[in-house]
Scaffold this motif. Structure first.
Motif, PDB file in Angstrom:
ATOM      1  N   GLU A 121       0.848  -1.189   0.000  1.00  0.00           N
ATOM      2  CA  GLU A 121       0.000   0.000   0.000  1.00  0.00           C
ATOM      3  C   GLU A 121       0.886   1.242   0.000  1.00  0.00           C
ATOM      4  N   TYR A 122       0.640   2.140  -0.950  1.00  0.00           N
ATOM      5  CA  TYR A 122       1.478   3.322  -1.113  1.00  0.00           C
ATOM      6  C   TYR A 122       0.623   4.575  -1.068  1.00  0.00           C
ATOM      7  N   ASP A 123       0.936   5.455  -0.122  1.00  0.00           N
ATOM      8  CA  ASP A 123       0.279   6.762  -0.032  1.00  0.00           C
ATOM      9  C   ASP A 123       1.078   7.702  -0.930  1.00  0.00           C
ATOM     10  N   LEU A 124       0.488   8.095  -2.054  1.00  0.00           N
ATOM     11  CA  LEU A 124       1.204   8.883  -3.053  1.00  0.00           C
ATOM     12  C   LEU A 124       1.483  10.316  -2.601  1.00  0.00           C
ATOM     13  N   SER A 125       0.897  10.738  -1.483  1.00  0.00           N
ATOM     14  CA  SER A 125       1.197  12.078  -0.971  1.00  0.00           C
ATOM     15  C   SER A 125       2.500  12.076  -0.167  1.00  0.00           C
ATOM     16  N   ARG A 126       3.018  10.897   0.133  1.00  0.00           N
ATOM     17  CA  ARG A 126       4.295  10.786   0.866  1.00  0.00           C
ATOM     18  C   ARG A 126       5.415  10.516  -0.139  1.00  0.00           C
ATOM     19  N   PRO A 127       6.340  11.471  -0.322  1.00  0.00           N
ATOM     20  CA  PRO A 127       7.377  11.345  -1.344  1.00  0.00           C
ATOM     21  C   PRO A 127       8.183  10.040  -1.270  1.00  0.00           C
ATOM     22  N   ALA A 128       8.521   9.597  -0.079  1.00  0.00           N
ATOM     23  CA  ALA A 128       9.321   8.373   0.036  1.00  0.00           C
ATOM     24  C   ALA A 128       8.540   7.159  -0.453  1.00  0.00           C
ATOM     25  N   ARG A 129       7.260   7.086  -0.118  1.00  0.00           N
ATOM     26  CA  ARG A 129       6.437   5.955  -0.558  1.00  0.00           C
ATOM     27  C   ARG A 129       6.174   6.020  -2.061  1.00  0.00           C
ATOM     28  N   LEU A 130       6.020   7.228  -2.589  1.00  0.00           N
ATOM     29  CA  LEU A 130       5.833   7.402  -4.023  1.00  0.00           C
ATOM     30  C   LEU A 130       7.072   6.884  -4.782  1.00  0.00           C
ATOM     31  N   SER A 131       8.262   7.300  -4.344  1.00  0.00           N
ATOM     32  CA  SER A 131       9.504   6.832  -4.970  1.00  0.00           C
ATOM     33  C   SER A 131       9.638   5.327  -4.854  1.00  0.00           C
ATOM     34  N   SER A 132       9.292   4.808  -3.691  1.00  0.00           N
ATOM     35  CA  SER A 132       9.380   3.370  -3.468  1.00  0.00           C
ATOM     36  C   SER A 132       8.459   2.612  -4.420  1.00  0.00           C
ATOM     37  N   PRO A 161      15.547  11.452 -11.562  1.00  0.00           N
ATOM     38  CA  PRO A 161      16.917  11.681 -11.066  1.00  0.00           C
ATOM     39  C   PRO A 161      17.159  11.099  -9.672  1.00  0.00           C
ATOM     40  N   THR A 162      16.107  10.926  -8.884  1.00  0.00           N
ATOM     41  CA  THR A 162      16.291  10.486  -7.503  1.00  0.00           C
ATOM     42  C   THR A 162      15.983   9.005  -7.289  1.00  0.00           C
ATOM     43  N   LEU A 163      15.468   8.323  -8.311  1.00  0.00           N
ATOM     44  CA  LEU A 163      15.140   6.909  -8.152  1.00  0.00           C
ATOM     45  C   LEU A 163      16.416   6.067  -8.113  1.00  0.00           C
ATOM     46  N   TRP A 164      16.470   5.152  -7.162  1.00  0.00           N
ATOM     47  CA  TRP A 164      17.603   4.249  -7.040  1.00  0.00           C
ATOM     48  C   TRP A 164      17.246   2.975  -7.782  1.00  0.00           C
ATOM     49  N   LEU A 165      17.788   2.831  -8.995  1.00  0.00           N
ATOM     50  CA  LEU A 165      17.426   1.733  -9.887  1.00  0.00           C
ATOM     51  C   LEU A 165      18.650   0.913 -10.274  1.00  0.00           C
ATOM     52  N   PRO A 166      18.445  -0.348 -10.622  1.00  0.00           N
ATOM     53  CA  PRO A 166      19.571  -1.142 -11.134  1.00  0.00           C
ATOM     54  C   PRO A 166      20.136  -0.470 -12.393  1.00  0.00           C
ATOM     55  N   PRO A 167      21.455  -0.464 -12.539  1.00  0.00           N
ATOM     56  CA  PRO A 167      22.076   0.218 -13.688  1.00  0.00           C
ATOM     57  C   PRO A 167      21.541  -0.249 -15.043  1.00  0.00           C
ATOM     58  N   GLY A 168      21.301  -1.549 -15.191  1.00  0.00           N
ATOM     59  CA  GLY A 168      20.791  -2.062 -16.460  1.00  0.00           C
ATOM     60  C   GLY A 168      19.415  -1.509 -16.790  1.00  0.00           C
ATOM     61  N   LEU A 169      18.558  -1.424 -15.788  1.00  0.00           N
ATOM     62  CA  LEU A 169      17.208  -0.882 -15.976  1.00  0.00           C
ATOM     63  C   LEU A 169      17.288   0.598 -16.336  1.00  0.00           C
ATOM     64  N   ARG A 170      18.088   1.352 -15.596  1.00  0.00           N
ATOM     65  CA  ARG A 170      18.229   2.788 -15.875  1.00  0.00           C
ATOM     66  C   ARG A 170      18.732   2.997 -17.298  1.00  0.00           C
ATOM     67  N   ARG A 171      19.729   2.218 -17.704  1.00  0.00           N
ATOM     68  CA  ARG A 171      20.293   2.360 -19.054  1.00  0.00           C
ATOM     69  C   ARG A 171      19.238   2.101 -20.130  1.00  0.00           C
ATOM     70  N   LEU A 172      18.435   1.035 -19.964  1.00  0.00           N
ATOM     71  CA  LEU A 172      17.389   0.723 -20.950  1.00  0.00           C
ATOM     72  C   LEU A 172      16.395   1.863 -21.091  1.00  0.00           C
ATOM     73  N   TRP A 173      15.946   2.396 -19.957  1.00  0.00           N
ATOM     74  CA  TRP A 173      14.962   3.481 -20.001  1.00  0.00           C
ATOM     75  C   TRP A 173      15.566   4.752 -20.601  1.00  0.00           C
ATOM     76  N   GLU A 174      16.805   5.051 -20.261  1.00  0.00           N
ATOM     77  CA  GLU A 174      17.419   6.269 -20.779  1.00  0.00           C
ATOM     78  C   GLU A 174      17.753   6.142 -22.269  1.00  0.00           C
ATOM     79  N   GLU A 175      18.012   4.922 -22.736  1.00  0.00           N
ATOM     80  CA  GLU A 175      18.217   4.722 -24.179  1.00  0.00           C
ATOM     81  C   GLU A 175      16.898   4.896 -24.926  1.00  0.00           C
TER      82      GLU A 175
END
Length: 188
Positions: A121-132, A161-175
């Motif tokens: 369950e994620y409360d989208l008004s809470r930045p940490a839970r939204l990022s999670s 910019p603030t999401l902590w993602l696996p490098p492979g996933l980040r690379r695919l999305w940025e490509e």
């Protein structure tokens, strides 16, 4: 400390190691004598309090040698073609950021195939839970429909910019979406 030298200390350790080795050898020989006289390993274990493995190694010195050799080996190295799980995991990338029309407010409960943690369950008004939530959806989605259902394109651009993602996933999305890279450099 000045009264004793390093050599004297080393001699103490050497004497202990020598007597310890001799004591172990004598103990093992005596256990083998008892075993040859008809004592079962289980009885030797019960009376001495030694573990089953200790008795087994005492009765069969080649087992102790093999165990000692295996302890000295360096840990096994992965095969030369080994790739970490993060590099092998198949990630899904959206077709277009505009197709991401997920919720932007309220409390969201992700389906079990995306989040089995017990805290889905994620409360989208809470930045940490939204990022999670965004991290979970990005890393665990198996279909583009999952991405379209649970992510919002504008929100993703803001969080990228603030999401902590696996490098492979980040690379695919940025490509696939070079604008995410420029969002990251503008935010820094």
């Amino acid at each position: 400390m000045d009264r004793y030298s390093e050599d004297e200390l080393r001699a103490v350790v050497a004497r202990y190691e020598a007597t310890r080795a001799a004591a172990l050898t004598e103990r093992d020989e005596q256990l083998r004598v008892f075993h040859a006289a008809g004592w079962r390993p289980v009885d030797l274990q019960r009376i001495t309090g030694y573990s089953r493995e200790t008795i087994r190694q005492a009765l069969r010195p080649e087992v102790r040698q093999a165990a000692n050799l295996s302890r000295r080996k360096t840990p096994p190295q992965p095969p030369s073609d080994y790739r970490p799980y993060g590099d092998r995991k198949p990630y899904v990338v959206a077709d277009a950021l505009t197709a991401l029309t997920g919720p932007t407010a309220g409390v969201v409960t992700l389906p079990r195939h995306l989040d089995w943690s017990g805290h889905a369950e994620y409360d989208l008004s809470r930045p940490a839970r939204l990022s999670s939530m965004y991290k979970v959806v990005l890393t665990e989605s198996g279909t583009v429909d999952d991405l379209n259902t649970w992510l919002d394109g504008d929100q993703l651009r803001r969080l990228w910019p603030t999401l902590w993602l696996p490098p492979g996933l980040r690379r695919l999305w940025e490509e696939a979406f070079p604008e995410l890279v420029t969002v990251g450099t503008n935010a820094a």
